[in-house]
Design a protein around this motif. Structure first.
Motif, PDB file in Angstrom:
ATOM      1  N   MET A   1       0.818  -1.213   0.000  1.00 22.82           N
ATOM      2  CA  MET A   1       0.000   0.000   0.000  1.00 22.82           C
ATOM      3  C   MET A   1       0.854   1.267   0.000  1.00 22.82           C
ATOM      4  O   MET A   1       0.398   2.325  -0.341  1.00 22.82           O
ATOM      5  N   SER A   2       2.142   1.142   0.412  1.00 27.90           N
ATOM      6  CA  SER A   2       2.983   2.332   0.521  1.00 27.90           C
ATOM      7  C   SER A   2       3.248   2.971  -0.840  1.00 27.90           C
ATOM      8  O   SER A   2       3.522   4.148  -0.940  1.00 27.90           O
ATOM      9  N   GLY A   3       3.177   2.143  -1.956  1.00 31.00           N
ATOM     10  CA  GLY A   3       3.440   2.697  -3.281  1.00 31.00           C
ATOM     11  C   GLY A   3       2.200   3.148  -4.004  1.00 31.00           C
ATOM     12  O   GLY A   3       2.250   3.474  -5.190  1.00 31.00           O
ATOM     13  N   ARG A   4       1.101   3.220  -3.327  1.00 36.00           N
ATOM     14  CA  ARG A   4      -0.163   3.594  -3.951  1.00 36.00           C
ATOM     15  C   ARG A   4      -0.178   5.077  -4.346  1.00 36.00           C
ATOM     16  O   ARG A   4       0.209   5.939  -3.564  1.00 36.00           O
ATOM     17  N   ASP A   5      -0.611   5.355  -5.547  1.00 37.68           N
ATOM     18  CA  ASP A   5      -0.675   6.736  -6.063  1.00 37.68           C
ATOM     19  C   ASP A   5      -2.031   7.333  -5.708  1.00 37.68           C
ATOM     20  O   ASP A   5      -2.989   7.247  -6.468  1.00 37.68           O
ATOM     21  N   ARG A   6      -2.097   7.923  -4.546  1.00 32.27           N
ATOM     22  CA  ARG A   6      -3.366   8.467  -4.071  1.00 32.27           C
ATOM     23  C   ARG A   6      -3.754   9.751  -4.811  1.00 32.27           C
ATOM     24  O   ARG A   6      -4.934  10.048  -4.958  1.00 32.27           O
ATOM     25  N   ILE A   7      -2.770  10.528  -5.247  1.00 33.89           N
ATOM     26  CA  ILE A   7      -3.079  11.775  -5.941  1.00 33.89           C
ATOM     27  C   ILE A   7      -3.807  11.494  -7.246  1.00 33.89           C
ATOM     28  O   ILE A   7      -4.803  12.145  -7.591  1.00 33.89           O
ATOM     29  N   SER A   8      -3.328  10.506  -7.998  1.00 35.60           N
ATOM     30  CA  SER A   8      -3.955  10.190  -9.278  1.00 35.60           C
ATOM     31  C   SER A   8      -5.370   9.670  -9.115  1.00 35.60           C
ATOM     32  O   SER A   8      -6.140   9.632 -10.088  1.00 35.60           O
ATOM     33  N   GLU A   9      -5.737   9.219  -7.913  1.00 37.14           N
ATOM     34  CA  GLU A   9      -7.081   8.719  -7.674  1.00 37.14           C
ATOM     35  C   GLU A   9      -8.096   9.835  -7.413  1.00 37.14           C
ATOM     36  O   GLU A   9      -9.298   9.590  -7.328  1.00 37.14           O
ATOM     37  N   LEU A  10      -7.590  11.066  -7.286  1.00 37.18           N
ATOM     38  CA  LEU A  10      -8.497  12.191  -7.056  1.00 37.18           C
ATOM     39  C   LEU A  10      -9.357  12.444  -8.291  1.00 37.18           C
ATOM     40  O   LEU A  10      -8.956  12.122  -9.419  1.00 37.18           O
ATOM     41  N   PRO A  11     -10.520  13.053  -8.127  1.00 36.84           N
ATOM     42  CA  PRO A  11     -11.370  13.375  -9.280  1.00 36.84           C
ATOM     43  C   PRO A  11     -10.652  14.320 -10.246  1.00 36.84           C
ATOM     44  O   PRO A  11      -9.830  15.150  -9.834  1.00 36.84           O
ATOM     45  N   GLU A  12     -10.988  14.212 -11.520  1.00 34.44           N
ATOM     46  CA  GLU A  12     -10.321  15.023 -12.538  1.00 34.44           C
ATOM     47  C   GLU A  12     -10.518  16.515 -12.293  1.00 34.44           C
ATOM     48  O   GLU A  12      -9.592  17.308 -12.481  1.00 34.44           O
ATOM     49  N   CYS A  13     -11.699  16.897 -11.841  1.00 34.64           N
ATOM     50  CA  CYS A  13     -11.946  18.328 -11.603  1.00 34.64           C
ATOM     51  C   CYS A  13     -11.030  18.873 -10.517  1.00 34.64           C
ATOM     52  O   CYS A  13     -10.603  20.040 -10.576  1.00 34.64           O
ATOM     53  N   LEU A  14     -10.688  18.035  -9.541  1.00 31.77           N
ATOM     54  CA  LEU A  14      -9.789  18.478  -8.467  1.00 31.77           C
ATOM     55  C   LEU A  14      -8.351  18.522  -8.956  1.00 31.77           C
ATOM     56  O   LEU A  14      -7.586  19.432  -8.610  1.00 31.77           O
ATOM     57  N   LEU A  15      -7.960  17.556  -9.775  1.00 30.04           N
ATOM     58  CA  LEU A  15      -6.601  17.540 -10.311  1.00 30.04           C
ATOM     59  C   LEU A  15      -6.345  18.751 -11.210  1.00 30.04           C
ATOM     60  O   LEU A  15      -5.277  19.374 -11.140  1.00 30.04           O
ATOM     61  N   THR A  16      -7.308  19.070 -12.058  1.00 30.33           N
ATOM     62  CA  THR A  16      -7.122  20.233 -12.937  1.00 30.33           C
ATOM     63  C   THR A  16      -7.099  21.529 -12.129  1.00 30.33           C
ATOM     64  O   THR A  16      -6.393  22.478 -12.495  1.00 30.33           O
ATOM     65  N   GLN A  17      -7.847  21.553 -11.032  1.00 29.76           N
ATOM     66  CA  GLN A  17      -7.805  22.729 -10.172  1.00 29.76           C
ATOM     67  C   GLN A  17      -6.429  22.879  -9.543  1.00 29.76           C
ATOM     68  O   GLN A  17      -5.888  23.990  -9.426  1.00 29.76           O
ATOM     69  N   ILE A  18      -5.823  21.759  -9.129  1.00 35.09           N
ATOM     70  CA  ILE A  18      -4.463  21.790  -8.565  1.00 35.09           C
ATOM     71  C   ILE A  18      -3.467  22.278  -9.621  1.00 35.09           C
ATOM     72  O   ILE A  18      -2.606  23.118  -9.346  1.00 35.09           O
ATOM     73  N   LEU A  19      -3.590  21.762 -10.842  1.00 35.13           N
ATOM     74  CA  LEU A  19      -2.679  22.167 -11.911  1.00 35.13           C
ATOM     75  C   LEU A  19      -2.819  23.637 -12.270  1.00 35.13           C
ATOM     76  O   LEU A  19      -1.878  24.262 -12.763  1.00 35.13           O
ATOM     77  N   SER A  20      -3.988  24.213 -12.004  1.00 37.34           N
ATOM     78  CA  SER A  20      -4.206  25.621 -12.345  1.00 37.34           C
ATOM     79  C   SER A  20      -3.343  26.553 -11.514  1.00 37.34           C
ATOM     80  O   SER A  20      -3.154  27.715 -11.879  1.00 37.34           O
ATOM     81  N   TYR A  21      -2.796  26.065 -10.400  1.00 38.46           N
ATOM     82  CA  TYR A  21      -1.925  26.884  -9.561  1.00 38.46           C
ATOM     83  C   TYR A  21      -0.473  26.854 -10.032  1.00 38.46           C
ATOM     84  O   TYR A  21       0.383  27.545  -9.471  1.00 38.46           O
ATOM     85  N   LEU A  22      -0.185  26.029 -11.051  1.00 34.71           N
ATOM     86  CA  LEU A  22       1.169  25.928 -11.588  1.00 34.71           C
ATOM     87  C   LEU A  22       1.294  26.740 -12.866  1.00 34.71           C
ATOM     88  O   LEU A  22       0.322  26.903 -13.614  1.00 34.71           O
ATOM     89  N   PRO A  23       2.503  27.261 -13.180  1.00 33.71           N
ATOM     90  CA  PRO A  23       2.722  27.825 -14.513  1.00 33.71           C
ATOM     91  C   PRO A  23       2.430  26.751 -15.550  1.00 33.71           C
ATOM     92  O   PRO A  23       2.643  25.552 -15.313  1.00 33.71           O
ATOM     93  N   THR A  24       1.943  27.163 -16.709  1.00 30.46           N
ATOM     94  CA  THR A  24       1.507  26.200 -17.711  1.00 30.46           C
ATOM     95  C   THR A  24       2.620  25.249 -18.133  1.00 30.46           C
ATOM     96  O   THR A  24       2.379  24.048 -18.343  1.00 30.46           O
ATOM     97  N   ASN A  25       3.860  25.737 -18.251  1.00 32.20           N
ATOM     98  CA  ASN A  25       4.947  24.845 -18.673  1.00 32.20           C
ATOM     99  C   ASN A  25       5.177  23.720 -17.656  1.00 32.20           C
ATOM    100  O   ASN A  25       5.530  22.591 -18.027  1.00 32.20           O
ATOM    101  N   GLN A  26       4.956  23.991 -16.366  1.00 32.79           N
ATOM    102  CA  GLN A  26       5.085  22.947 -15.355  1.00 32.79           C
ATOM    103  C   GLN A  26       3.890  21.997 -15.376  1.00 32.79           C
ATOM    104  O   GLN A  26       4.035  20.791 -15.158  1.00 32.79           O
ATOM    105  N   ALA A  27       2.705  22.550 -15.647  1.00 39.67           N
ATOM    106  CA  ALA A  27       1.518  21.701 -15.752  1.00 39.67           C
ATOM    107  C   ALA A  27       1.666  20.713 -16.905  1.00 39.67           C
ATOM    108  O   ALA A  27       1.277  19.541 -16.793  1.00 39.67           O
TER     109      ALA A  27
END
Length: 451
Positions: A1-27
């Motif tokens: 369970m320690s290698g589980r990717d919990r971030i990728s399991e988040l809803p897409e709307c939440l992930l895109t909201q997180i990416l919106s706080y990054l400069p586009t080149n980093q996103a």
């Protein structure tokens, strides 16, 4: 369970909201994380693009990337767009800005290119003009433009625009016309040169004019400033390009920050024999007398002292807080100025060039506010001469009947020349008219309180 990717399991709307706080080149770089992330950046409801890091031979790749972004989700809204252009223009980029505006952008922040062509030792600026649909955007709430060009569109109507910041804009439309099409504008910041600056707005609450770059006037342009804004609550004028200032209907004013001297030119004061100029200054001061909090620079203090020699300064009956910078040579003007602030409660006084203070300085007149309303005084004054500071300190302590707190700030003395214990002892021995006054000496690392 320690290698589980919990971030990728988040809803897409939440992930895109997180990416919106990054400069586009980093996103974009997150697209290599996994199949789930491959196209997520294309659904981000915003764009933060720094074109200065894009190679000069990659213009087509940049435009293709923006086109793909806009086409991937044609129904989605780019709520926030922030673009830092490079020093040369990119053909077709203005059209892409227009497309973003059509997608319902609410927040637009563009720093345009500042490229110049040289011909026979002359520099011809090449201006990035904003698209014409900017002026009729029904969704824009925040607009910040730097070095951009504004054409005259014929019609201006931005019904949702509340915040506008314009810096070194190349004007082909009058400011007055631009403002007339912004019926709910609340905050306006200008950082530019004008021949005439007419600000007329029923909705405006905050108005700022920032100093020109490097803190000095880079041209001899003389500007007439007219302000008619009955809802204005905050005004900051930080420039010497104003040769004439007219204010009307500032009945809601709460705070002003003034760094002006009512005339254009280095080390120049207005001619006191000029009746029209004296009347203009009088009318300006009359127009801001309803203010409750005022900040004035050393050159504004100097101008008011200069004006007081020929005209009476109107009273600021509502003023309860004053922050003022006085040259030590003008401290003699302090009691006279405080006479025009009869209900003042809080004073922050910064004294500059204290080493030039005259030894014969005596503060004897006691205005009404000092004797009856002043509750807190803070002195910010770095001295090599102990005598000067004790004069100001003893003046307020000895004459303020209702003073509750007296503060000597960390800049009030120079530890190279004055030992803290000496300050403590001398202040403690001073006569206090208000027996309940708390004296605070703010050292660099600690606070000493004397009751």
């Amino acid at each position: 369970m320690s290698g589980r990717d919990r971030i990728s399991e988040l809803p897409e709307c939440l992930l895109t909201q997180i990416l919106s706080y990054l400069p586009t080149n980093q996103a974009v770089q997150t697209s290599v994380l996994s199949k789930r992330w491959e196209n997520l950046y294309l659904s981000v409801p915003g764009l933060d693009l720094n074109c200065s890091v894009i190679p000069y031979d990659a213009d087509e790749l940049l435009l293709s990337f923006i086109d793909n972004l806009l086409e991937f989700s044609p129904e989605s809204v780019l709520f926030k767009v922030k673009v830092q252009c490079r020093d040369t223009m990119i053909d077709g980029f203005r059209d892409r800005i227009g497309m973003m505006i059509d997608r319902g952008t609410q927040h637009l922040d563009v720093v345009s290119s500042t490229h110049c062509l040289e011909d026979d030792n002359f520099h011809y600026p090449i201006v990035d003009m904003m698209p014409m649909n900017l002026y009729t955007s029904k969704t824009l709430v925040y607009l910040k433009l730097s070095s951009s060009g504004l054409m005259d569109p014929g019609l201006v109507f931005m019904p949702c625009l509340r915040f506008m910041h314009l810096e070194e804009v190349k004007w082909r439309v009058h400011l007055e016309k631009l403002l007339s099409g912004c019926p709910v504008l609340e905050e306006l910041t200008l950082h530019d040169e004008f021949m005439a600056m007419r600000v007329r707005s029923q909705s405006l609450k905050r108005f700022r004019v920032l100093p020109l770059r490097n803190g000095y006037v880079c041209s001899i342009v003389k500007c007439t400033l007219e302000i008619d804004a009955p809802g204005l609550e905050y005004m900051s004028l930080g420039e010497d390009q104003f040769d004439s200032i007219v204010v009307k209907n500032l009945t809601s004013l709460i705070m002003v920050n003034l760094d002006i001297k009512f005339v254009v030119g280095f080390w120049v004061l207005f001619n006191t024999w000029d009746v029209s100029k004296s009347n203009e200054i009088r009318d300006f001061i009359n127009g801001i007398t309803s203010v409750r909090h005022m900040i004035i620079s050393v050159k504004t203090v100097q101008s008011l002292d200069h004006y007081s020699k020929t005209g009476m300064i109107p009273k600021f009956n509502n003023l309860s807080r004053l922050e003022a910078v006085f040259h030590s040579k003008l401290l003699q003007f302090l009691p006279a100025f405080l006479e025009f602030c009869p209900n003042l409660k809080h004073l922050i006084l910064k004294v500059v060039h204290s080493e030039e203070m005259k030894e014969e300085l005596e503060l004897t007149d006691v205005p009404r506010c000092v004797s009856s309303t002043l509750e807190c005084v803070e002195i910010q004054e770095k001295l090599q001469c102990e005598e000067g500071k004790m004069k100001a300190t003893s003046y307020f302590l000895g004459n303020s009947a209702v003073l509750k707190k007296f503060i000597l700030s960390p800049t009030a003395y120079d530890p190279r020349y004055v030992v803290e214990s000496e300050i403590y002892d001398k202040v403690n021995k001073l006569k206090k008219r208000s027996t309940g006054c708390e004296i605070i000496i703010r050292a660099m690392e600690e606070e000493v309180v004397i009751i």
